[in-house]
Write an enzyme that holds these catalytic residues in place. Structure first.
Site, PDB file in Angstrom:
ATOM      1  N   HIS A 196       0.863  -1.195   0.000  1.00  0.00           N
ATOM      2  CA  HIS A 196       0.000   0.000   0.000  1.00  0.00           C
ATOM      3  C   HIS A 196       0.891   1.234   0.000  1.00  0.00           C
ATOM      4  O   HIS A 196       1.335   1.690   1.051  1.00  0.00           O
ATOM      5  CB  HIS A 196      -0.920  -0.038   1.235  1.00  0.00           C
ATOM      6  CG  HIS A 196      -1.917   1.085   1.290  1.00  0.00           C
ATOM      7  ND1 HIS A 196      -3.117   0.970   1.949  1.00  0.00           N
ATOM      8  CD2 HIS A 196      -1.897   2.346   0.782  1.00  0.00           C
ATOM      9  CE1 HIS A 196      -3.785   2.112   1.852  1.00  0.00           C
ATOM     10  NE2 HIS A 196      -3.060   2.963   1.153  1.00  0.00           N
ATOM     11  N   GLU A 205     -11.170   3.240   6.072  1.00  0.00           N
ATOM     12  CA  GLU A 205     -10.144   4.088   6.708  1.00  0.00           C
ATOM     13  C   GLU A 205     -10.905   5.139   7.526  1.00  0.00           C
ATOM     14  O   GLU A 205     -10.829   5.160   8.749  1.00  0.00           O
ATOM     15  CB  GLU A 205      -9.270   4.756   5.645  1.00  0.00           C
ATOM     16  CG  GLU A 205      -8.192   5.681   6.221  1.00  0.00           C
ATOM     17  CD  GLU A 205      -7.453   6.491   5.147  1.00  0.00           C
ATOM     18  OE1 GLU A 205      -7.959   6.597   4.015  1.00  0.00           O
ATOM     19  OE2 GLU A 205      -6.362   7.023   5.463  1.00  0.00           O
ATOM     20  N   ASP A 240       1.910   3.837   2.941  1.00  0.00           N
ATOM     21  CA  ASP A 240       0.902   4.734   2.366  1.00  0.00           C
ATOM     22  C   ASP A 240       1.530   5.923   1.611  1.00  0.00           C
ATOM     23  O   ASP A 240       1.764   5.829   0.414  1.00  0.00           O
ATOM     24  CB  ASP A 240      -0.060   5.213   3.466  1.00  0.00           C
ATOM     25  CG  ASP A 240      -1.441   5.597   2.937  1.00  0.00           C
ATOM     26  OD1 ASP A 240      -1.681   5.472   1.724  1.00  0.00           O
ATOM     27  OD2 ASP A 240      -2.300   6.020   3.754  1.00  0.00           O
TER      28      ASP A 240
HETATM   29 ZN   LIG Z   1      -3.615   4.926   0.637  1.00  0.00          ZN
END
Ligand SMILES: [Zn+2]
Length: 335
Positions: free
Chosen positions: A17, A200, A278
């Site tokens: 990710h 999220e 991320d």
């Molecule tokens: Zn992301």
């Protein structure tokens, strides 16, 4: 604790990710802006660095899109990608699956061809140089329309042999997965893997939609799935991997304190949680920093550390023989 940190640095890791546009370090952003004669809002690297100390999602997104604006040529995309790959190669990351946001560049007049050539060539060079394997995931911006996603897919068609999967990112709340049902269906027909950011900030219902309606191969984040027992059971039954991002969760206030991070609960429930960075340039750290933070603040055990690294290998889309090779190395390191 120090032993565990050492172990986490040495172990073979995967990153599942990662937004390549989220790896823009201030120095590099400034340098590319200068060589392309793009004017940033900041006159010095230090002023730009200060802007990285944002405290909310909107300030982050403003900076993120401003960073994108300096990327104009194939070499810019190559340099951005290679800087990230060099960094994580030094951290024993052996395989990466990276997102890119074509719409964020197409809207500025940068062609799909320019973007993907730069990124893809860097990934190929990393494999030649270090044996680091990779997958490339084209991500749709969910605050835009499904029609725009279809247009992007059309532009991607000449390059499908370079693209392994599609994803869904950007502002989650108000843009549920079901908004993109038809385009994901079209992607699946083309043989692409499918993943989506879900849970999220968005509710468990969005995770249900990603699973039941879109039929995702994995879930990006998934934190809020823990609010729904039936959803937890379904994720386990379907053996879906969650790409969890601890430092990102902290920076964007998905958790208020790393001590409260749900990753150990996820493991206890038998979910395939993994560790990822991320947007590491913006969220305070790359792969090893994420592990270090978990070790320092959540009291993670050696067994849990092993499980997270193992999940990262088994939950990746890499070829089976590569999985076996990395699992063997991981086992011997923890023996
Ligand atoms: Zn992301």
């Amino acid at each position: 604790m120090d032993n565990l940190i050492e172990l986490s640095k040495k172990m073979p890791k995967t990153e599942l990710h990662l937004h390549i546009e989220g790896t823009f370090e201030p120095e590099q952003m400034f340098a590319i802006a200068q060589r392309n004669n793009v004017k940033l809002k900041y006159s010095t690297v230090d002023a730009l660095k200060a802007a990285y100390q944002f405290t909310n999602l909107q300030d982050f997104l403003d900076l993120y899109y401003q960073g994108m604006s300096v990327l104009l040529h194939e070499a810019d995309f190559y340099d951005l990608t290679m800087a990230y790959l060099e960094k994580v190669n030094s951290e024993n990351v052996v395989h990466v699956e990276i997102f890119f946001d074509p719409q964020g560049h197409l809207s500025r007049g940068v062609s799909f061809d320019v973007q993907i050539r730069g990124i893809y060539n860097a990934l190929q060079d990393a494999e030649k140089k270090w044996g680091m394997t990779s997958k490339l995931i084209m991500s749709f911006l969910r605050h835009l329309s499904e029609e725009s996603a279809f247009d992007t897919l059309e532009q991607a068609k000449p390059y499908l042999s370079w693209i392994d999967g599609v994803g869904l990112d950007s502002s989650e709340v108000g843009h549920p997965p079901e908004k993109f049902l038809r385009v994901f269906e079209a992607c699946k027909k083309l043989g692409l893997k499918v993943t989506a950011h879900a849970g999220e900030e968005g509710p468990p219902e969005y995770v249900w939609q990603a699973i039941d309606q879109i039929g995702v191969d994995r879930i990006d984040h998934g934190n809020r799935a823990l609010e729904d027992d039936k959803l937890i059971d379904t994720i386990k039954e379907r053996n879906l991997t969650l790409t969890v991002c601890p430092l990102s969760n902290l920076k964007l206030c998905v958790v208020n304190d790393m001590k409260d991070h749900p990753i150990r609960s996820m493991l206890k429930l038998g979910l395939n949680a993994t560790v990822n960075s991320d947007d590491p340039a913006y969220f305070g750290g790359y792969m090893n920093d994420n592990y270090t933070s978990l070790i320092n603040d959540t009291g993670i055990s050696k067994e849990e550390l092993f499980q997270l690294a193992k999940n990262g290998i088994t939950g990746s889309w890499m070829e089976e023989h590569h999985k076996e090779q990395h699992l063997k190395q991981l086992n011997s390191l923890f023996a």
